[in-house]
Motif scaffolding. Structure first.
Motif, PDB file in Angstrom:
ATOM      1  N   SER A 197     -10.504   4.226  -4.494  1.00 19.00           N
ATOM      2  CA  SER A 197      -9.435   3.282  -4.810  1.00 19.00           C
ATOM      3  C   SER A 197      -8.169   3.990  -5.303  1.00 19.00           C
ATOM      4  O   SER A 197      -7.055   3.606  -4.949  1.00 19.00           O
ATOM      5  CB  SER A 197      -9.929   2.296  -5.865  1.00 19.00           C
ATOM      6  OG  SER A 197      -8.935   1.365  -6.186  1.00 19.00           O
ATOM      7  N   ALA A 198      -8.334   5.044  -6.086  1.00 15.53           N
ATOM      8  CA  ALA A 198      -7.175   5.762  -6.623  1.00 15.53           C
ATOM      9  C   ALA A 198      -6.334   6.385  -5.512  1.00 15.53           C
ATOM     10  O   ALA A 198      -5.101   6.351  -5.569  1.00 15.53           O
ATOM     11  CB  ALA A 198      -7.635   6.839  -7.607  1.00 15.53           C
TER      12      ALA A 198
ATOM     13  N   VAL B 193      -0.722   5.177  -2.261  1.00 14.80           N
ATOM     14  CA  VAL B 193       0.145   4.801  -1.139  1.00 14.80           C
ATOM     15  C   VAL B 193       1.252   3.856  -1.620  1.00 14.80           C
ATOM     16  O   VAL B 193       2.345   3.839  -1.057  1.00 14.80           O
ATOM     17  CB  VAL B 193      -0.677   4.182   0.015  1.00 14.80           C
ATOM     18  CG1 VAL B 193       0.218   3.662   1.129  1.00 14.80           C
ATOM     19  CG2 VAL B 193      -1.670   5.213   0.564  1.00 14.80           C
ATOM     20  N   CYS B 194       0.996   3.103  -2.673  1.00 16.01           N
ATOM     21  CA  CYS B 194       2.010   2.212  -3.236  1.00 16.01           C
ATOM     22  C   CYS B 194       3.062   2.989  -4.032  1.00 16.01           C
ATOM     23  O   CYS B 194       4.048   2.410  -4.488  1.00 16.01           O
ATOM     24  CB  CYS B 194       1.359   1.152  -4.122  1.00 16.01           C
ATOM     25  SG  CYS B 194       0.353  -0.028  -3.205  1.00 16.01           S
ATOM     26  N   GLY B 195       2.868   4.282  -4.179  1.00 14.88           N
ATOM     27  CA  GLY B 195       3.812   5.135  -4.896  1.00 14.88           C
ATOM     28  C   GLY B 195       4.298   6.256  -3.996  1.00 14.88           C
ATOM     29  O   GLY B 195       4.772   6.024  -2.879  1.00 14.88           O
ATOM     30  N   LYS B 196       4.117   7.470  -4.446  1.00 18.41           N
ATOM     31  CA  LYS B 196       4.648   8.645  -3.745  1.00 18.41           C
ATOM     32  C   LYS B 196       3.908   8.986  -2.452  1.00 18.41           C
ATOM     33  O   LYS B 196       4.420   9.767  -1.655  1.00 18.41           O
ATOM     34  CB  LYS B 196       4.640   9.850  -4.681  1.00 18.41           C
ATOM     35  CG  LYS B 196       5.595   9.694  -5.843  1.00 18.41           C
ATOM     36  CD  LYS B 196       5.606  10.926  -6.715  1.00 18.41           C
ATOM     37  CE  LYS B 196       6.379  10.685  -7.976  1.00 18.41           C
ATOM     38  NZ  LYS B 196       7.695  11.184  -7.985  1.00 18.41           N
ATOM     39  N   ALA B 197       2.741   8.435  -2.229  1.00 21.57           N
ATOM     40  CA  ALA B 197       1.969   8.743  -1.022  1.00 21.57           C
ATOM     41  C   ALA B 197       2.248   7.755   0.112  1.00 21.57           C
ATOM     42  O   ALA B 197       1.536   7.730   1.118  1.00 21.57           O
ATOM     43  CB  ALA B 197       0.473   8.777  -1.332  1.00 21.57           C
TER      44      ALA B 197
ATOM     45  N   ILE C 282      -0.073  -1.301   4.306  1.00 22.81           N
ATOM     46  CA  ILE C 282      -0.533  -2.240   3.296  1.00 22.81           C
ATOM     47  C   ILE C 282       0.647  -2.935   2.620  1.00 22.81           C
ATOM     48  O   ILE C 282       1.778  -2.493   2.730  1.00 22.81           O
ATOM     49  CB  ILE C 282      -1.387  -1.530   2.220  1.00 22.81           C
ATOM     50  CG1 ILE C 282      -0.579  -0.425   1.521  1.00 22.81           C
ATOM     51  CG2 ILE C 282      -2.670  -0.972   2.828  1.00 22.81           C
ATOM     52  CD1 ILE C 282      -1.320   0.288   0.393  1.00 22.81           C
ATOM     53  N   ARG C 283       0.342  -4.044   1.942  1.00 20.12           N
ATOM     54  CA  ARG C 283       1.346  -4.680   1.094  1.00 20.12           C
ATOM     55  C   ARG C 283       0.983  -4.339  -0.350  1.00 20.12           C
ATOM     56  O   ARG C 283      -0.189  -4.436  -0.736  1.00 20.12           O
ATOM     57  CB  ARG C 283       1.383  -6.194   1.267  1.00 20.12           C
ATOM     58  CG  ARG C 283       2.452  -6.827   0.374  1.00 20.12           C
ATOM     59  CD  ARG C 283       2.719  -8.308   0.537  1.00 20.12           C
ATOM     60  NE  ARG C 283       1.647  -9.137   1.008  1.00 20.12           N
ATOM     61  CZ  ARG C 283       1.554  -9.612   2.260  1.00 20.12           C
ATOM     62  NH1 ARG C 283       2.464  -9.315   3.150  1.00 20.12           N
ATOM     63  NH2 ARG C 283       0.537 -10.381   2.604  1.00 20.12           N
ATOM     64  N   CYS C 284       1.973  -3.945  -1.101  1.00 21.45           N
ATOM     65  CA  CYS C 284       1.771  -3.600  -2.507  1.00 21.45           C
ATOM     66  C   CYS C 284       2.442  -4.644  -3.384  1.00 21.45           C
ATOM     67  O   CYS C 284       3.499  -5.170  -3.038  1.00 21.45           O
ATOM     68  CB  CYS C 284       2.386  -2.231  -2.800  1.00 21.45           C
ATOM     69  SG  CYS C 284       1.664  -0.877  -1.850  1.00 21.45           S
ATOM     70  N   GLU C 285       1.822  -4.932  -4.499  1.00 19.00           N
ATOM     71  CA  GLU C 285       2.449  -5.716  -5.562  1.00 19.00           C
ATOM     72  C   GLU C 285       2.491  -4.794  -6.753  1.00 19.00           C
ATOM     73  O   GLU C 285       1.440  -4.405  -7.279  1.00 19.00           O
ATOM     74  CB  GLU C 285       1.647  -6.982  -5.865  1.00 19.00           C
ATOM     75  CG  GLU C 285       1.806  -8.041  -4.805  1.00 19.00           C
ATOM     76  CD  GLU C 285       1.058  -9.331  -5.119  1.00 19.00           C
ATOM     77  OE1 GLU C 285       0.480  -9.454  -6.229  1.00 19.00           O
ATOM     78  OE2 GLU C 285       1.037 -10.192  -4.231  1.00 19.00           O
ATOM     79  N   GLY C 286       3.705  -4.404  -7.117  1.00 15.11           N
ATOM     80  CA  GLY C 286       3.841  -3.399  -8.162  1.00 15.11           C
ATOM     81  C   GLY C 286       3.269  -2.093  -7.650  1.00 15.11           C
ATOM     82  O   GLY C 286       3.606  -1.640  -6.560  1.00 15.11           O
ATOM     83  N   ASP C 287       2.355  -1.545  -8.399  1.00 14.05           N
ATOM     84  CA  ASP C 287       1.753  -0.264  -8.033  1.00 14.05           C
ATOM     85  C   ASP C 287       0.395  -0.406  -7.359  1.00 14.05           C
ATOM     86  O   ASP C 287      -0.324   0.581  -7.206  1.00 14.05           O
ATOM     87  CB  ASP C 287       1.580   0.600  -9.295  1.00 14.05           C
ATOM     88  CG  ASP C 287       2.911   0.989  -9.900  1.00 14.05           C
ATOM     89  OD1 ASP C 287       3.904   1.085  -9.153  1.00 14.05           O
ATOM     90  OD2 ASP C 287       2.960   1.196 -11.125  1.00 14.05           O
ATOM     91  N   TYR C 288       0.039  -1.622  -6.933  1.00 18.12           N
ATOM     92  CA  TYR C 288      -1.312  -1.844  -6.425  1.00 18.12           C
ATOM     93  C   TYR C 288      -1.328  -2.462  -5.033  1.00 18.12           C
ATOM     94  O   TYR C 288      -0.581  -3.401  -4.751  1.00 18.12           O
ATOM     95  CB  TYR C 288      -2.091  -2.758  -7.380  1.00 18.12           C
ATOM     96  CG  TYR C 288      -2.282  -2.128  -8.723  1.00 18.12           C
ATOM     97  CD1 TYR C 288      -3.294  -1.192  -8.933  1.00 18.12           C
ATOM     98  CD2 TYR C 288      -1.431  -2.433  -9.776  1.00 18.12           C
ATOM     99  CE1 TYR C 288      -3.455  -0.591 -10.163  1.00 18.12           C
ATOM    100  CE2 TYR C 288      -1.591  -1.833 -11.014  1.00 18.12           C
ATOM    101  CZ  TYR C 288      -2.603  -0.911 -11.204  1.00 18.12           C
ATOM    102  OH  TYR C 288      -2.757  -0.317 -12.416  1.00 18.12           O
ATOM    103  N   PRO C 289      -2.219  -1.969  -4.163  1.00 16.21           N
ATOM    104  CA  PRO C 289      -2.375  -2.587  -2.843  1.00 16.21           C
ATOM    105  C   PRO C 289      -3.076  -3.935  -2.966  1.00 16.21           C
ATOM    106  O   PRO C 289      -4.023  -4.078  -3.733  1.00 16.21           O
ATOM    107  CB  PRO C 289      -3.239  -1.585  -2.071  1.00 16.21           C
ATOM    108  CG  PRO C 289      -3.933  -0.772  -3.104  1.00 16.21           C
ATOM    109  CD  PRO C 289      -3.075  -0.794  -4.329  1.00 16.21           C
ATOM    110  N   VAL C 290      -2.569  -4.929  -2.207  1.00 15.81           N
ATOM    111  CA  VAL C 290      -3.156  -6.267  -2.267  1.00 15.81           C
ATOM    112  C   VAL C 290      -3.458  -6.843  -0.885  1.00 15.81           C
ATOM    113  O   VAL C 290      -4.101  -7.888  -0.778  1.00 15.81           O
ATOM    114  CB  VAL C 290      -2.248  -7.246  -3.053  1.00 15.81           C
ATOM    115  CG1 VAL C 290      -2.115  -6.815  -4.505  1.00 15.81           C
ATOM    116  CG2 VAL C 290      -0.875  -7.381  -2.400  1.00 15.81           C
TER     117      VAL C 290
END
Length: 139
Positions: A67-68, A73-77, A121-129
């Motif tokens: 998961s980490a 991917v929601c950040g620098k990746a 993916i779609r991210c909300e904040g720093d998390y994939p959703v």
């Protein structure tokens, strides 16, 4: 003291509900140990169906990472992609489970395919959703 405790409970419930889409994403799309031969078993044990029904889901993709790593991917990746989505900068090993036979749970039977693809993916904040799709290349 009671007001502080009540506020803490309310804050905890709010944070918990905000994380629900992320928890669902992890349950439905992340499985480090996934293999092409386990589609029927994993889809069944996780109760993955079309939303709000017992209808077999046509296709589901499992990302073979922890998961980490996917969350990065929601950040620098990751980088912005069409329509507010994010694409990974590196490909991930994935298993795509496609419905072979069956219409309703528990008679769903899947065929698995293992590939390496960039994930969108779609991210909300720093998390994939939400898992939108996988693509062969960044171009």
């Amino acid at each position: 003291m009671r007001i502080s405790f009540a506020c803490l409970l309310l804050l905890s419930a709010t944070v918990s509900s905000m994380n629900e889409p992320h928890r669902k994403f992890v349950k439905q799309h992340i499985n480090l140990e996934m293999s092409v031969n386990r589609c029927d078993q994993v889809m069944g044990s996780k109760g993955i169906t079309e939303t709000g029904s017992n209808t077999c889901k046509d296709t589901n993709t499992f990302i073979r990472a922890n998961s980490a790593e996917v969350t990065k991917v929601c950040g620098k990746a990751g980088k912005p992609y069409d329509g507010g989505l994010t694409i990974s900068l590196q490909p991930f090993p994935i298993v795509v489970c496609t419905l072979k036979t069956g219409n309703n749970k528990p008679k769903c039977q899947y065929k698995g395919k293992s590939v390496t693809r960039y994930i969108v993916i779609r991210c909300e904040g720093d998390y994939p959703v939400h898992f939108a799709k996988d693509v062969f290349s960044l171009g």
